[in-house]
Design a protein around this motif. Structure first.
Motif, PDB file in Angstrom:
ATOM      1  N   LEU A  51       0.832  -1.205   0.000  1.00 33.01           N
ATOM      2  CA  LEU A  51       0.000   0.000   0.000  1.00 33.01           C
ATOM      3  C   LEU A  51       0.871   1.261   0.000  1.00 33.01           C
ATOM      4  N   GLU A  55       0.971   4.216  -2.745  1.00 38.70           N
ATOM      5  CA  GLU A  55       0.882   5.652  -2.421  1.00 38.70           C
ATOM      6  C   GLU A  55       2.054   6.417  -3.040  1.00 38.70           C
ATOM      7  N   MET A 125      -6.356   8.384   2.238  1.00 38.43           N
ATOM      8  CA  MET A 125      -6.231   7.242   1.322  1.00 38.43           C
ATOM      9  C   MET A 125      -7.295   6.229   1.710  1.00 38.43           C
ATOM     10  N   GLU A 127      -9.737   2.582   0.205  1.00 39.70           N
ATOM     11  CA  GLU A 127     -10.083   1.595  -0.815  1.00 39.70           C
ATOM     12  C   GLU A 127     -11.529   1.856  -1.226  1.00 39.70           C
ATOM     13  N   THR A 128     -11.797   2.095  -2.513  1.00 40.86           N
ATOM     14  CA  THR A 128     -13.167   2.418  -2.930  1.00 40.86           C
ATOM     15  C   THR A 128     -13.850   1.249  -3.633  1.00 40.86           C
ATOM     16  N   TYR A 134      -8.055   2.202  -5.318  1.00 41.07           N
ATOM     17  CA  TYR A 134      -7.793   3.030  -4.145  1.00 41.07           C
ATOM     18  C   TYR A 134      -7.900   4.472  -4.573  1.00 41.07           C
ATOM     19  N   SER A 155      -5.472  -0.857  -7.835  1.00 40.44           N
ATOM     20  CA  SER A 155      -4.827  -1.626  -6.761  1.00 40.44           C
ATOM     21  C   SER A 155      -5.034  -3.134  -6.937  1.00 40.44           C
TER      22      SER A 155
END
Ligand code: ADP
Ligand code: MG
Length: 501
Positions: A51, A55, A125, A127-128, A134, A155
């Motif tokens: 992660l 980013e 940040m 997770e969608t 993300y 992601s």
């Protein structure tokens, strides 16, 4: 310490030994779980690192957008540069906002309504779309320009990386568990199981052959606890062997004593038999002639005193003869030389004759004699004289040891196992439990105030027992002191001759 290790031996020991396989399996499972427990956190760490990487890559992409836009200050240029950046990066869409949070434009995939610069002004940040997208929002301070930017990043690769990582870890755990198990097994096999198996083999063998400990001695014991066990085993087999030899010696001694005792008993029986025989001849003369004298067949004696003496001589002679007969019978029976004169006869006839002999004595003491014969008793195959002798001995004891007005009951029947069962019960003085084993010994009589005056030799029961056993039967005496005695004897079913219907 490792001088005993031999891999080939260990493996063959492992493959044939149940215990070894079980230990190996347990070690394998234990190691597998321990490794797993240690490595699971590293999976979590790895995901966090991925992660972070996402980013960082996102941020680098955003920086490139600003670097590549013809005019860093124009939102339209920035959006165009961003759209271009989508091709070679993880950027899949996004939106540009001014410092006050007003949206200036967007590109690529639509961003979610999750957050906006208006609601929060710090970097975020989230997770969608699970496992797919993300979204990250960078602040003007981070970007170094008067814009908020929300980028939608791919992601989906994180999932693949994670699966690959877990796969690698599982492989590693297997490898380590296998390696450790193998090493443990080899060490266990060589240093523990091999000596234990040798111990097992020799223990089993020594158990079958305890007198030869040197054959099962285990050599070169190691200098550890197992070595102690091996040494204890060697010592123990030696000790057992010496005990065993001592026992064998004792057994020999006992056997010798038994042979001597048996021989002495045999000699006694032979002596008694010949003595009895020698005594009987003159005794018969005494009885015969005193009979002649007491009946005055050849003329009167003249003096009544002489007649009485002759009667006494005759009855004493009779008594002595029956005693000698008993002794002779007993010694013959003990020497196994009692010949049975077998024939079939009716049981109730025999019993009748025995009762007739006993009757005068019973009447003298006012005893009630009850007889209970089973119906349809088949004829008995036995020595009739001996059978009557058995009945007489038991009946005479019952009469002798039952006080005036008592009762004697004779029951004859067939028991569950088809044997002939004769039972002689009395309501007499009984026998103490501690005396029961004694009365079957020759010349053994229970002497107390009640019995001292009762005549007898103590030969009746031992002879009776031998006579019964000579017929393949058995004798059983039950008694309650002061209450009465029940003597049962049994003759085998084969002696009862079934009649043709
Ligand atoms: N029916 C009985 N009741 C009580 N005592 C008995 C009875 N039968 C045998 N005994 C005891 O067992 C002893 C041994 O019996 P036995 O061998 O027949 O010898 P004897 O009749 O000559 O005394 C007897 O002296 C007596 O003490
Ligand atoms: Mg007797």
């Amino acid at each position: 310490m490792f001088k005993h290790i031999n891999i080939a031996d260990s493996i063959s020991a492992l493959s044939t030994c149940k215990l070894c396989r079980r230990i190996a399996l347990v070690v394998f499972i234990a190691i597998f779980f321990i490794e797993g427990a240690i490595l699971i956190p590293s999976v979590v760490n790895f995901e966090r690192d991925l992660l972070k990487r996402l980013e960082l890559e996102g941020f680098q992409t955003v920086q490139s957008i600003f670097r590549l836009a013809p005019s860093e200050a124009a939102p339209a240029d920035l959006l165009a540069a961003a759209t271009k950046q989508m091709i070679n990066s993880k950027l899949r869409g996004g939106a540009l906002f001014d410092k006050s949070g007003e949206q200036l434009g967007k590109f690529g995939e639509e961003i979610g309504p999750n957050y906006s610069p208006k609601s929060t002004t710090s970097m975020k940040m989230m997770e969608t779309v699970a496992g797919q997208r993300y979204e990250i929002m960078w602040t003007p301070k981070l970007i170094g320009a008067p814009y908020f930017i929300i980028a939608r990043l791919d992601s989906s690769w994180i999932g693949f990386e994670l699966v690959a990582f877990v796969g690698r870890i599982i492989g590693l755990v297997f490898l380590i568990a296998f390696f450790v198990t193998s090493v443990t097994s080899i060490i266990l096999g060589s240093m523990v199981l091999k000596p234990v198996l040798a111990l097992r083999k020799n223990l089993l063998a020594a158990g079958d052959d305890p007198s030869n400990p040197d054959r099962y001695k285990i050599e070169n014991a190691s200098e550890d606890e197992l070595g102690d066990v091996v040494m204890a085993f060697n010592l123990m087999t030696k000790r057992i062997a010496s005990d065993f030899h001592a026992l064998e010696y004792k057994e020999q001694e006992l056997l010798q004593s038994k042979i001597i005792a048996e021989r002495a008993n045999e000699e006694k029986s032979t002596f008694l038999a010949s003595m009895s025989h020698e005594l009987r001849t003159p005794l018969n003369a005494i009885i015969g002639f005193s009979e002649v004298i007491k009946t005055e067949i050849m003329g009167p004696l003249g003096n009544q005193q002489y007649v009485d003496y002759a009667k006494d001589i005759n009855s004493s002679g009779q008594h002595l003869l029956s005693l000698i007969n008993d002794i002779l019978d007993l010694s013959k029976a003990e020497a196994g030389k009692l010949a049975l004169n077998e024939d079939t006869f009716d049981i109730d006839d025999s019993l009748g004759e025995a009762l007739r002999i006993i009757d005068p004595l019973a009447q003298k003491k006012a005893l009630i004699v009850e007889v209970n014969l089973a119906e349809n008793l088949p004829p008995l195959l036995a020595d009739e004289r001996r059978f009557k002798q058995i009945l007489l001995n038991l009946l005479s004891n019952a009469v002798k040891f039952t006080p005036v007005s008592g009762q004697i009951t004779v029951i004859i029947g067939i028991n569950k196992t088809e044997e002939l069962n004769v039972s002689v019960q009395d309501t007499g003085i009984g026998i103490k439990a501690e005396d029961l084993p004694l009365i079957l010994q020759e010349f053994s009589r229970v002497e107390d105030n009640q019995t001292r005056t009762i005549e007898g030799t103590g030969l009746g029961l031992p002879l009776t027992k031998l006579l019964i056993e000579g017929h393949g039967g058995r004798l059983d005496i039950e008694s309650e002191y002061g209450e009465g005695t029940t003597v049962n004897f049994y003759l085998p079913a084969s002696r009862l001759i079934a009649q043709a219907a």
